[in-house]
Design a protein around this motif. Structure first.
Motif, PDB file in Angstrom:
ATOM      1  N   LEU A  41       3.369  11.100   0.748  1.00  0.00           N
ATOM      2  CA  LEU A  41       2.599  10.760  -0.444  1.00  0.00           C
ATOM      3  C   LEU A  41       3.342   9.733  -1.303  1.00  0.00           C
ATOM      4  N   ALA A  42       4.665   9.869  -1.384  1.00  0.00           N
ATOM      5  CA  ALA A  42       5.457   8.896  -2.149  1.00  0.00           C
ATOM      6  C   ALA A  42       5.303   7.493  -1.561  1.00  0.00           C
ATOM      7  N   VAL A  43       5.205   7.415  -0.234  1.00  0.00           N
ATOM      8  CA  VAL A  43       4.983   6.120   0.412  1.00  0.00           C
ATOM      9  C   VAL A  43       3.609   5.574   0.032  1.00  0.00           C
ATOM     10  N   TYR A  44       2.619   6.460  -0.028  1.00  0.00           N
ATOM     11  CA  TYR A  44       1.277   6.027  -0.406  1.00  0.00           C
ATOM     12  C   TYR A  44       1.230   5.563  -1.865  1.00  0.00           C
ATOM     13  N   VAL A  45       1.949   6.247  -2.739  1.00  0.00           N
ATOM     14  CA  VAL A  45       2.034   5.809  -4.142  1.00  0.00           C
ATOM     15  C   VAL A  45       2.578   4.388  -4.211  1.00  0.00           C
ATOM     16  N   LEU A  46       3.629   4.123  -3.422  1.00  0.00           N
ATOM     17  CA  LEU A  46       4.202   2.777  -3.403  1.00  0.00           C
ATOM     18  C   LEU A  46       3.196   1.766  -2.857  1.00  0.00           C
ATOM     19  N   ALA A  47       2.434   2.166  -1.831  1.00  0.00           N
ATOM     20  CA  ALA A  47       1.433   1.262  -1.256  1.00  0.00           C
ATOM     21  C   ALA A  47       0.368   0.897  -2.287  1.00  0.00           C
ATOM     22  N   VAL A  48      -0.090   1.882  -3.054  1.00  0.00           N
ATOM     23  CA  VAL A  48      -1.096   1.619  -4.086  1.00  0.00           C
ATOM     24  C   VAL A  48      -0.512   0.718  -5.180  1.00  0.00           C
ATOM     25  N   PHE A  49       0.765   0.938  -5.502  1.00  0.00           N
ATOM     26  CA  PHE A  49       1.418   0.078  -6.489  1.00  0.00           C
ATOM     27  C   PHE A  49       1.419  -1.377  -6.016  1.00  0.00           C
ATOM     28  N   HIS A  50       1.861  -1.598  -4.780  1.00  0.00           N
ATOM     29  CA  HIS A  50       1.894  -2.960  -4.251  1.00  0.00           C
ATOM     30  C   HIS A  50       0.493  -3.560  -4.227  1.00  0.00           C
ATOM     31  N   ARG A  51      -0.478  -2.757  -3.793  1.00  0.00           N
ATOM     32  CA  ARG A  51      -1.863  -3.227  -3.689  1.00  0.00           C
ATOM     33  C   ARG A  51      -2.421  -3.586  -5.062  1.00  0.00           C
ATOM     34  N   SER A  52      -2.050  -2.812  -6.088  1.00  0.00           N
ATOM     35  CA  SER A  52      -2.619  -2.972  -7.428  1.00  0.00           C
ATOM     36  C   SER A  52      -1.859  -3.970  -8.284  1.00  0.00           C
ATOM     37  N   SER A  53      -0.705  -4.421  -7.812  1.00  0.00           N
ATOM     38  CA  SER A  53       0.188  -5.206  -8.671  1.00  0.00           C
ATOM     39  C   SER A  53      -0.440  -6.508  -9.162  1.00  0.00           C
TER      40      SER A  53
ATOM     41  N   GLY B   5       1.016  -3.946   6.124  1.00  0.00           N
ATOM     42  CA  GLY B   5       1.797  -2.720   5.951  1.00  0.00           C
ATOM     43  C   GLY B   5       1.013  -1.636   5.251  1.00  0.00           C
ATOM     44  N   ASP B   6       0.273  -2.023   4.239  1.00  0.00           N
ATOM     45  CA  ASP B   6      -0.558  -1.073   3.488  1.00  0.00           C
ATOM     46  C   ASP B   6      -1.570  -0.395   4.402  1.00  0.00           C
ATOM     47  N   ALA B   7      -2.087  -1.131   5.381  1.00  0.00           N
ATOM     48  CA  ALA B   7      -3.121  -0.602   6.278  1.00  0.00           C
ATOM     49  C   ALA B   7      -2.648   0.608   7.066  1.00  0.00           C
ATOM     50  N   MET B   8      -1.351   0.751   7.239  1.00  0.00           N
ATOM     51  CA  MET B   8      -0.811   1.837   8.061  1.00  0.00           C
ATOM     52  C   MET B   8      -0.553   3.120   7.281  1.00  0.00           C
ATOM     53  N   ILE B   9      -0.593   3.065   5.964  1.00  0.00           N
ATOM     54  CA  ILE B   9      -0.069   4.171   5.176  1.00  0.00           C
ATOM     55  C   ILE B   9      -1.078   5.296   4.948  1.00  0.00           C
ATOM     56  N   PHE B  10      -2.215   4.984   4.361  1.00  0.00           N
ATOM     57  CA  PHE B  10      -3.109   6.052   3.914  1.00  0.00           C
ATOM     58  C   PHE B  10      -3.601   6.918   5.072  1.00  0.00           C
ATOM     59  N   VAL B  11      -4.067   6.293   6.155  1.00  0.00           N
ATOM     60  CA  VAL B  11      -4.579   7.088   7.276  1.00  0.00           C
ATOM     61  C   VAL B  11      -3.467   7.926   7.899  1.00  0.00           C
ATOM     62  N   SER B  12      -2.217   7.449   7.821  1.00  0.00           N
ATOM     63  CA  SER B  12      -1.091   8.240   8.319  1.00  0.00           C
ATOM     64  C   SER B  12      -0.896   9.497   7.482  1.00  0.00           C
ATOM     65  N   VAL B  13      -1.048   9.356   6.165  1.00  0.00           N
ATOM     66  CA  VAL B  13      -0.910  10.523   5.286  1.00  0.00           C
ATOM     67  C   VAL B  13      -2.057  11.503   5.525  1.00  0.00           C
ATOM     68  N   ILE B  14      -3.281  10.986   5.700  1.00  0.00           N
ATOM     69  CA  ILE B  14      -4.429  11.861   5.937  1.00  0.00           C
ATOM     70  C   ILE B  14      -4.273  12.605   7.263  1.00  0.00           C
ATOM     71  N   ARG B  15      -3.679  11.981   8.265  1.00  0.00           N
ATOM     72  CA  ARG B  15      -3.445  12.686   9.525  1.00  0.00           C
ATOM     73  C   ARG B  15      -2.448  13.826   9.325  1.00  0.00           C
ATOM     74  N   ILE B  16      -1.443  13.607   8.493  1.00  0.00           N
ATOM     75  CA  ILE B  16      -0.494  14.678   8.173  1.00  0.00           C
ATOM     76  C   ILE B  16      -1.225  15.846   7.526  1.00  0.00           C
ATOM     77  N   VAL B  17      -2.162  15.551   6.627  1.00  0.00           N
ATOM     78  CA  VAL B  17      -2.962  16.607   5.997  1.00  0.00           C
ATOM     79  C   VAL B  17      -3.752  17.373   7.060  1.00  0.00           C
TER      80      VAL B  17
END
Length: 446
Positions: free
Chosen positions: A22-34, A117-129
């Motif tokens: 989740l911390a990685v996803y937070v960083l991804a959203v930060f980069h995306r939103s910057s 890089g962002d494309a790889m993050i969210f779906v990876s976290v959802i798979r963990i869930v």
């Protein structure tokens, strides 16, 4: 599952692994939103128009959306840990390159790398869930994933504004890129793909790739999830990532501080509304798509009121519109919950990738169209846009909402027919308020 379970599902280890991801996803959203709060500064730095400014985020989202299907396949093949690592490397490199870019072309290329890089993050976290949590826990954890991830948007809204003011463009973006190195180490040592001795990854040969994707796409549940994501997600993404800040400051006359504050408040509202939606989704699994439609209609009504208000809309109405828009983020997460009902865990990466294409495809189209409409209405550049120009541009959202609702209703009907035909009793089970567990997913502790 045939593999031996060696860790508890939905317990302390699961929460620890999810927290790192989740911390990685937070960083991804930060980069995306910057770029959302740096848009005006970027227009000045690279001397570009609104259409060119939109190209930054549009290209980033084109890369993001275009990679979702191959990323989904790679996710089912290699697991979440590997993709989180590769995603972190690309995001860190992209943001660092963006920090030192002095030309428009170099900056666009840097954002494209960041999007990959962002494309790889969210779906990876959802798979963990999907793998690490019980079916009854998954809707709430999925919502928490999306909502907590929006902390990255908060960091982009206020702290990044402060960093840009104090440190300047290059030092501010270079500083935030270094966070990726710390998280890279955390993923290496703490994240595991599965609670089973042999992870349920799928070894897909290239010649079977197209057929595997067609099979997942042919499932009406995948399309229902995708159109739910398409319809509910784009408005908030467009508002927070790029056009909300200029609309508030240049269109409505708000101060930059007030605009940043509203973007932060939207995230807080998304957290609160997401918790409510998670409970509704868990209690009313048969009516999840109707919940999404209800949120979308609320958004459309609020935007109608703001755009048609004679003169500048009052602050309270703008806040209502912003909060309604923010609710679209939690509603879009329901798309993944819908897809999981129809998909075995071995194919969940491909299904989630296809679902995730929806909202970001809509986002990039709307984002680009707003820039085009602004330039056509007023060729004078960012400083020349008036409130009426923004009103006309923001109205491009309505056809997307209408089309999306039609598609949700269409695939809801097809999805229910599919369940009645392939899984007798599933619809009645959901009607009774119980989540349907796909036969390919373990049922321990449900």
């Amino acid at each position: 599952m045939g593999a031996e379970q060696i860790h508890d599902i939905g317990r302390r280890r699961a929460w620890a692994i999810w927290s790192v991801a989740l911390a990685v996803y937070v960083l991804a959203v930060f980069h995306r939103s910057s770029l959302g709060v740096a848009g005006i500064l970027a227009a000045e730095r690279f001397e570009i128009t609104a259409t060119s400014l939109a190209a930054f985020t549009v290209l980033q989202l084109v890369v993001y959306a275009g990679m979702q299907v191959p990323v989904g396949v790679l996710l089912d093949r290699f697991g979440s840990r590997t993709l989180l690592l590769f995603g972190l490397v690309l995001m860190t490199a992209g943001q660092l390159a963006f920090a030192f870019s002095t030309s428009f072309g170099a900056a666009v290329a840097a954002r494209a790398v960041l999007g990959a890089g962002d494309a790889m993050i969210f779906v990876s976290v959802i798979r963990i869930v999907s793998v690490w949590f019980l079916v009854r826990q998954a809707p709430m954890v999925t919502q928490l994933t999306g909502l907590t991830g929006q902390l990255g948007a908060i960091a982009a809204a206020a702290p990044l504004t402060l960093l840009l003011d104090r440190l300047g463009w290059t030092r501010a973006f270079a500083s935030v890129s270094s966070i990726g190195v710390v998280l890279l180490i955390a993923v290496v040592f703490l994240v595991k793909d599965s609670p089973y001795r042999r992870d349920e990854v799928v070894h897909i040969k290239l010649r079977a790739l197209a057929q595997s994707v067609r099979t997942v796409w042919g499932n009406p549940g995948t399309r229902l999830g995708m159109w739910s994501h398409f319809t509910s997600q784009f408005s908030g993404t467009v508002f927070v990532l790029l056009w909300g800040f200029p609309f508030l400051v240049r269109g409505l006359g708000w101060s930059e501080g007030a605009a940043s504050g509203l973007l932060m408040a939207m995230t807080a509202w998304a957290v609160a509304s997401g918790l409510v939606l998670a409970r509704l989704v868990a209690r009313l699994p048969l009516y999840r798509s109707w919940i999404v439609i209800g949120v979308v209609l609320t958004m459309a009504a609020a935007w109608t009121a703001v755009l048609l208000w004679p003169g500048v809309a009052p602050a309270w109405l703008v806040v209502v519109m912003a909060f309604a828009t923010a609710s679209g983020g939690p509603a879009s997460m329901v798309g993944f919950d819908l897809a999981r009902t129809f998909t075995p865990v071995q194919a969940i990466g491909r299904a989630n990738g296809l679902v995730n294409v929806g909202g970001f495809t809509a986002s990039l189209l709307v984002m680009a169209l707003i820039g085009v409409v602004l330039d056509l209405a007023q060729p004078g550049g960012m400083d020349a846009y008036a409130l009426d120009d923004y009103r006309l541009a923001m109205a491009v959202q309505f056809p997307f909402w209408a089309f999306g609702i039609v598609q949700i209703l269409r695939y809801r009907r097809r999805g229910l027919d599919h369940l009645r035909r392939v899984h007798p009793g599933a619809v009645e089970e959901m009607q009774a308020g119980r989540p349907f567990v796909h036969p390919g997913i373990g049922t321990e502790g449900v």
